[in-house]
Design a protein around this motif. Structure first.
Motif, mmCIF file in Angstrom:
data_model
loop_
_atom_site.group_PDB
_atom_site.id
_atom_site.type_symbol
_atom_site.label_atom_id
_atom_site.label_comp_id
_atom_site.label_asym_id
_atom_site.label_seq_id
_atom_site.Cartn_x
_atom_site.Cartn_y
_atom_site.Cartn_z
ATOM 1 N N LEU A 107 -15.240 -100.915 -51.191
ATOM 2 C CA LEU A 107 -16.507 -100.639 -50.513
ATOM 3 C C LEU A 107 -16.279 -99.880 -49.205
ATOM 4 C CD1 LEU A 107 -19.561 -100.975 -50.328
ATOM 5 C CD2 LEU A 107 -19.200 -103.261 -49.381
ATOM 6 N N LEU A 108 -15.232 -100.250 -48.462
ATOM 7 C CA LEU A 108 -14.933 -99.579 -47.193
ATOM 8 C C LEU A 108 -14.566 -98.113 -47.400
ATOM 9 C CD1 LEU A 108 -12.881 -102.328 -45.277
ATOM 10 C CD2 LEU A 108 -15.204 -101.533 -44.782
ATOM 11 N N PHE A 109 -13.717 -97.844 -48.396
ATOM 12 C CA PHE A 109 -13.333 -96.462 -48.645
ATOM 13 C C PHE A 109 -14.485 -95.651 -49.247
ATOM 14 C CE2 PHE A 109 -8.995 -97.978 -48.019
ATOM 15 C CZ PHE A 109 -8.435 -96.900 -47.336
ATOM 16 N N ALA A 110 -15.383 -96.323 -49.979
ATOM 17 C CA ALA A 110 -16.585 -95.637 -50.466
ATOM 18 C C ALA A 110 -17.455 -95.206 -49.290
ATOM 19 C CB ALA A 110 -17.370 -96.548 -51.401
ATOM 20 N N THR A 111 -17.479 -96.023 -48.237
ATOM 21 C CA THR A 111 -18.224 -95.670 -47.028
ATOM 22 C C THR A 111 -17.619 -94.435 -46.363
ATOM 23 O OG1 THR A 111 -18.769 -98.004 -46.677
ATOM 24 C CG2 THR A 111 -19.059 -96.519 -44.804
ATOM 25 N N VAL A 112 -16.276 -94.373 -46.357
ATOM 26 C CA VAL A 112 -15.598 -93.177 -45.832
ATOM 27 C C VAL A 112 -16.007 -91.945 -46.649
ATOM 28 C CG1 VAL A 112 -13.357 -92.050 -45.500
ATOM 29 C CG2 VAL A 112 -13.637 -94.471 -44.919
ATOM 30 N N GLY A 113 -16.012 -92.096 -47.975
ATOM 31 C CA GLY A 113 -16.435 -91.005 -48.840
ATOM 32 C C GLY A 113 -17.877 -90.600 -48.597
ATOM 33 N N ILE A 118 -21.889 -86.576 -46.869
ATOM 34 C CA ILE A 118 -23.088 -86.192 -46.119
ATOM 35 C C ILE A 118 -22.755 -85.149 -45.061
ATOM 36 C CG2 ILE A 118 -24.877 -87.024 -44.547
ATOM 37 C CD1 ILE A 118 -24.795 -89.695 -46.057
ATOM 38 N N CYS A 119 -21.656 -85.374 -44.344
ATOM 39 C CA CYS A 119 -21.300 -84.457 -43.251
ATOM 40 C C CYS A 119 -20.857 -83.091 -43.745
ATOM 41 C CB CYS A 119 -20.217 -85.087 -42.380
ATOM 42 S SG CYS A 119 -20.798 -86.480 -41.371
ATOM 43 N N LEU A 120 -20.182 -83.032 -44.912
ATOM 44 C CA LEU A 120 -19.754 -81.718 -45.400
ATOM 45 C C LEU A 120 -20.950 -80.856 -45.792
ATOM 46 C CD1 LEU A 120 -19.768 -81.098 -48.777
ATOM 47 C CD2 LEU A 120 -18.137 -82.967 -48.733
ATOM 48 N N SER A 121 -22.054 -81.500 -46.171
ATOM 49 C CA SER A 121 -23.256 -80.733 -46.513
ATOM 50 C C SER A 121 -23.981 -80.245 -45.256
ATOM 51 C CB SER A 121 -24.203 -81.587 -47.358
ATOM 52 O OG SER A 121 -24.726 -82.685 -46.615
ATOM 53 N N ILE A 122 -23.808 -80.967 -44.145
ATOM 54 C CA ILE A 122 -24.464 -80.586 -42.883
ATOM 55 C C ILE A 122 -23.658 -79.528 -42.146
ATOM 56 C CG2 ILE A 122 -25.209 -81.434 -40.622
ATOM 57 C CD1 ILE A 122 -25.695 -84.172 -41.996
ATOM 58 N N LEU A 136 -14.727 -82.604 -46.389
ATOM 59 C CA LEU A 136 -14.465 -82.497 -47.826
ATOM 60 C C LEU A 136 -13.291 -83.394 -48.213
ATOM 61 C CD1 LEU A 136 -14.945 -81.171 -50.603
ATOM 62 C CD2 LEU A 136 -13.389 -79.331 -49.890
ATOM 63 N N ALA A 137 -12.244 -83.384 -47.368
ATOM 64 C CA ALA A 137 -11.081 -84.241 -47.625
ATOM 65 C C ALA A 137 -11.467 -85.719 -47.544
ATOM 66 C CB ALA A 137 -9.976 -83.933 -46.616
ATOM 67 N N LEU A 138 -12.309 -86.083 -46.578
ATOM 68 C CA LEU A 138 -12.762 -87.478 -46.454
ATOM 69 C C LEU A 138 -13.555 -87.900 -47.683
ATOM 70 C CD1 LEU A 138 -13.913 -87.813 -42.721
ATOM 71 C CD2 LEU A 138 -11.890 -88.813 -43.798
ATOM 72 N N PHE A 139 -14.401 -87.004 -48.173
ATOM 73 C CA PHE A 139 -15.208 -87.284 -49.363
ATOM 74 C C PHE A 139 -14.315 -87.545 -50.576
ATOM 75 C CE2 PHE A 139 -17.125 -84.839 -53.064
ATOM 76 C CZ PHE A 139 -17.780 -85.935 -53.596
ATOM 77 N N LEU A 185 -7.348 -82.187 -59.067
ATOM 78 C CA LEU A 185 -7.219 -81.962 -57.626
ATOM 79 C C LEU A 185 -5.883 -81.307 -57.280
ATOM 80 C CD1 LEU A 185 -8.776 -85.259 -56.233
ATOM 81 C CD2 LEU A 185 -9.620 -82.933 -55.816
ATOM 82 N N ILE A 186 -4.827 -81.702 -57.987
ATOM 83 C CA ILE A 186 -3.522 -81.063 -57.784
ATOM 84 C C ILE A 186 -3.600 -79.591 -58.174
ATOM 85 C CG2 ILE A 186 -1.132 -80.985 -58.591
ATOM 86 C CD1 ILE A 186 -1.306 -84.078 -58.863
ATOM 87 N N ALA A 187 -4.247 -79.322 -59.312
ATOM 88 C CA ALA A 187 -4.416 -77.929 -59.755
ATOM 89 C C ALA A 187 -5.281 -77.151 -58.766
ATOM 90 C CB ALA A 187 -5.045 -77.901 -61.145
ATOM 91 N N PHE A 188 -6.325 -77.790 -58.251
ATOM 92 C CA PHE A 188 -7.208 -77.162 -57.264
ATOM 93 C C PHE A 188 -6.432 -76.814 -56.000
ATOM 94 C CE2 PHE A 188 -9.928 -77.802 -53.491
ATOM 95 C CZ PHE A 188 -10.857 -76.792 -53.693
ATOM 96 N N GLY A 189 -5.612 -77.772 -55.551
ATOM 97 C CA GLY A 189 -4.810 -77.526 -54.364
ATOM 98 C C GLY A 189 -3.824 -76.383 -54.559
ATOM 99 N N ALA A 190 -3.211 -76.328 -55.729
ATOM 100 C CA ALA A 190 -2.251 -75.264 -56.024
ATOM 101 C C ALA A 190 -2.935 -73.896 -56.051
ATOM 102 C CB ALA A 190 -1.571 -75.540 -57.360
#
Length: 254
Positions: A107-113, A118-122, A136-139, A185-190
């Motif tokens: 639940l705590l890490f979901a709150t971080v996400g 929300i912030c990446l959209s703002i 984006l990384a936090l999400f 995500l690994i492929a995206f990062g590469a």
């Protein structure tokens, strides 16, 4: 007017997932059909496929902010409902401190996400480029770590409660989500690192659409609460030792 008996907490992930899917499809189709796949100022010169954030930084930013906010709020409501329903015995309860700790960490890490989403959209890309990437990384990291803890909790729950197949089903769905998303995500990062922007953009869209299936998986978790509205049908809270003894008796009898 009396609420239908089958309407319960499972509607939270349904609303969250539908809003997320609707937002993604609305943005993608608007860019392809209404804007003829135009090149945004926030895109790199060689890119021909827009990132979600490129579209969300333009005229559709109100849709982007609204969609991300509603998705995050209703998904968090599903997390909170799952924790509360287990505590009340409406769902199979946690039988150890470890399981409760895993649930709380999830639940705590979901709150971080949630904060990240929300912030990446703002803080839109182009104007707040560095902040946008941080959020984006936090999400991504927040919800992924949350899924890992939740998957761990469900692994422990299903191993002690084999009479409830929905626990095993939810565990495998969430485990599949973690493995698939990690690989993508690994492929995206590469692709991002090698500046293969079109491939990275395609992967971002795929990752985002797959996220909706993770959201919908909470319907499996919350649906059993429909059957336990009557206090007499609620689960008894057993200790870990009592759960192990019951499982041992069940295995011996079979």
């Amino acid at each position: 007017m009396k609420r239908p008996a089958f309407i319960s907490y499972w509607v939270f992930p349904i609303i969250s997932g539908l809003v997320w899917l609707g937002m993604l499809l609305g943005m993608l189709l608007s860019w392809i059909i209404d804007e003829n796949s135009r090149h945004y100022d926030t895109m790199s010169e060689r890119a021909t496929i827009a990132y979600i954030s490129n579209i969300g930084a333009d005229r559709l930013q109100p849709l982007f902010i609204t969609g991300c906010t509603l998705t995050a709020v209703f998904l968090d409501a599903a997390f909170i409902a799952e924790r509360w329903l287990r505590h009340r015995g409406r769902l199979v309860p946690n039988s150890s401190v470890g399981e409760k700790a895993l649930s709380i960490l999830s639940l705590l890490f979901a709150t971080v996400g949630t904060v990240g989403l929300i912030c990446l959209s703002i803080f839109k890309t182009g104007t707040h480029g560095r902040l946008h990437w941080v959020f984006l990384a936090l999400f991504i990291i927040g919800y992924l770590i949350s899924a890992i803890f939740l998957c761990w909790e469900y692994q422990r729950l299903q191993s002690k409660n084999r009479d409830f197949p929905e626990l095993r089903l939810s565990f495998w769905i969430k485990l599949t989500f973690i493995i698939v998303e990690l690989a993508l995500l690994i492929a995206f990062g590469a692709c991002s690192r090698t500046r293969n922007t079109n491939a990275a953009a395609v992967l971002e869209w795929i990752i985002s659409f797959i996220f909706s299936f993770y959201v919908f998986s909470f319907v499996i978790d919350l649906w059993p609460a429909v059957e336990t509205k009557d206090p007499s049908k609620r689960h008894k809270k057993l200790t870990e030792r009592e759960m192990e003894e019951a499982a041992s008796i069940s295995n011996n009898s079979s």
